[in-house]
Design a protein around this motif. Structure first.
Motif, PDB file in Angstrom:
ATOM      1  N   UNK A 197      53.152  49.585  53.471  1.00  0.00           N
ATOM      2  CA  UNK A 197      54.300  50.438  53.150  1.00  0.00           C
ATOM      3  C   UNK A 197      55.111  50.834  54.393  1.00  0.00           C
ATOM      4  N   UNK A 198      54.500  51.491  55.358  1.00  0.00           N
ATOM      5  CA  UNK A 198      55.259  52.004  56.505  1.00  0.00           C
ATOM      6  C   UNK A 198      55.907  50.898  57.346  1.00  0.00           C
ATOM      7  N   UNK A 199      55.187  49.835  57.700  1.00  0.00           N
ATOM      8  CA  UNK A 199      55.869  48.794  58.492  1.00  0.00           C
ATOM      9  C   UNK A 199      57.091  48.205  57.780  1.00  0.00           C
TER      10      UNK A 199
ATOM     11  N   UNK B  67      55.574  54.386  65.970  1.00  0.00           N
ATOM     12  CA  UNK B  67      56.586  53.466  65.426  1.00  0.00           C
ATOM     13  C   UNK B  67      57.694  54.232  64.711  1.00  0.00           C
ATOM     14  N   UNK B  68      57.339  55.345  64.090  1.00  0.00           N
ATOM     15  CA  UNK B  68      58.326  56.175  63.401  1.00  0.00           C
ATOM     16  C   UNK B  68      59.309  56.776  64.406  1.00  0.00           C
ATOM     17  N   UNK B  69      58.802  57.307  65.506  1.00  0.00           N
ATOM     18  CA  UNK B  69      59.659  57.882  66.536  1.00  0.00           C
ATOM     19  C   UNK B  69      60.574  56.805  67.128  1.00  0.00           C
ATOM     20  N   UNK B  70      60.008  55.655  67.461  1.00  0.00           N
ATOM     21  CA  UNK B  70      60.812  54.581  68.033  1.00  0.00           C
ATOM     22  C   UNK B  70      61.919  54.123  67.106  1.00  0.00           C
ATOM     23  N   UNK B  71      61.585  53.967  65.841  1.00  0.00           N
ATOM     24  CA  UNK B  71      62.569  53.522  64.857  1.00  0.00           C
ATOM     25  C   UNK B  71      63.666  54.558  64.655  1.00  0.00           C
TER      26      UNK B  71
ATOM     27  N   UNK C  87      64.013  57.580  51.914  1.00  0.00           N
ATOM     28  CA  UNK C  87      62.589  57.570  51.601  1.00  0.00           C
ATOM     29  C   UNK C  87      61.794  58.233  52.730  1.00  0.00           C
ATOM     30  N   UNK C  88      62.123  57.913  53.969  1.00  0.00           N
ATOM     31  CA  UNK C  88      61.446  58.527  55.111  1.00  0.00           C
ATOM     32  C   UNK C  88      61.667  60.036  55.107  1.00  0.00           C
ATOM     33  N   UNK C  89      62.875  60.466  54.812  1.00  0.00           N
ATOM     34  CA  UNK C  89      63.178  61.897  54.736  1.00  0.00           C
ATOM     35  C   UNK C  89      62.331  62.557  53.658  1.00  0.00           C
ATOM     36  N   UNK C  90      62.213  61.922  52.507  1.00  0.00           N
ATOM     37  CA  UNK C  90      61.381  62.482  51.438  1.00  0.00           C
ATOM     38  C   UNK C  90      59.917  62.543  51.841  1.00  0.00           C
TER      39      UNK C  90
END
Length: 141
Positions: free
Chosen positions: A36-38, A78-82, A58-61
């Motif tokens: 899911x996350x990748x 990876x979330x911070x980098x993206x 979706x990430x905000x939710x």
């Protein structure tokens, strides 16, 4: 064809968003898997702005709900980098604002040494937009 792939991606992201709204109990288990996350983060760089918008929504939710927020901790790097990349380099003002909103939530919900470390690692980037976004949010930790 390409449009079929985009439609499939859109509906897959939309399914995760719906699960966030209606069945939050299953989200932590889904986020712990390798799929899911990748794929969700990869979709934030799609050429179709609708896919990017849907993935950022979706990430905000996910960041809004406490249950899923805890499950996002292993994906912090990876979330911070993206998000720093989207907040610092996106040409589309609306998508840039969404990425900034997600970064705000990330800093608010996941305040930790890990988050700060990931933000500092983004400061090594060659792109000054990404470095600037990371610096702004590092200062808020």
């Amino acid at each position: 064809s390409g449009s079929d792939d985009w439609a499939t991606q859109f509906y897959a992201i939309e399914s995760v968003r719906r699960l966030c709204l209606c069945h939050m109990v299953v989200i932590p288990e889904l986020l712990s898997g390798p799929v899911i996350m990748p794929n969700l983060l990869q979709a934030t760089f799609n050429l179709r702005s609708l896919i990017v918008k849907n993935s950022l929504s979706c990430i905000i939710q996910l960041l809004t709900a406490d249950e899923s927020c805890k499950a996002l901790v292993p994906h912090t790097g990876i979330l911070v980098g993206t998000l720093a990349s989207r907040a610092g380099c996106c040409d589309n003002k609306f998508l840039k604002e969404m990425a900034n909103r997600a970064m705000e939530l990330l800093v608010t919900k996941l305040q930790s040494h890990l988050l700060l470390q990931c933000l500092f690692e983004s400061s090594d980037n060659k792109n000054m937009g990404i470095v600037g976004a990371a610096a702004v949010y590092a200062a808020r930790c």
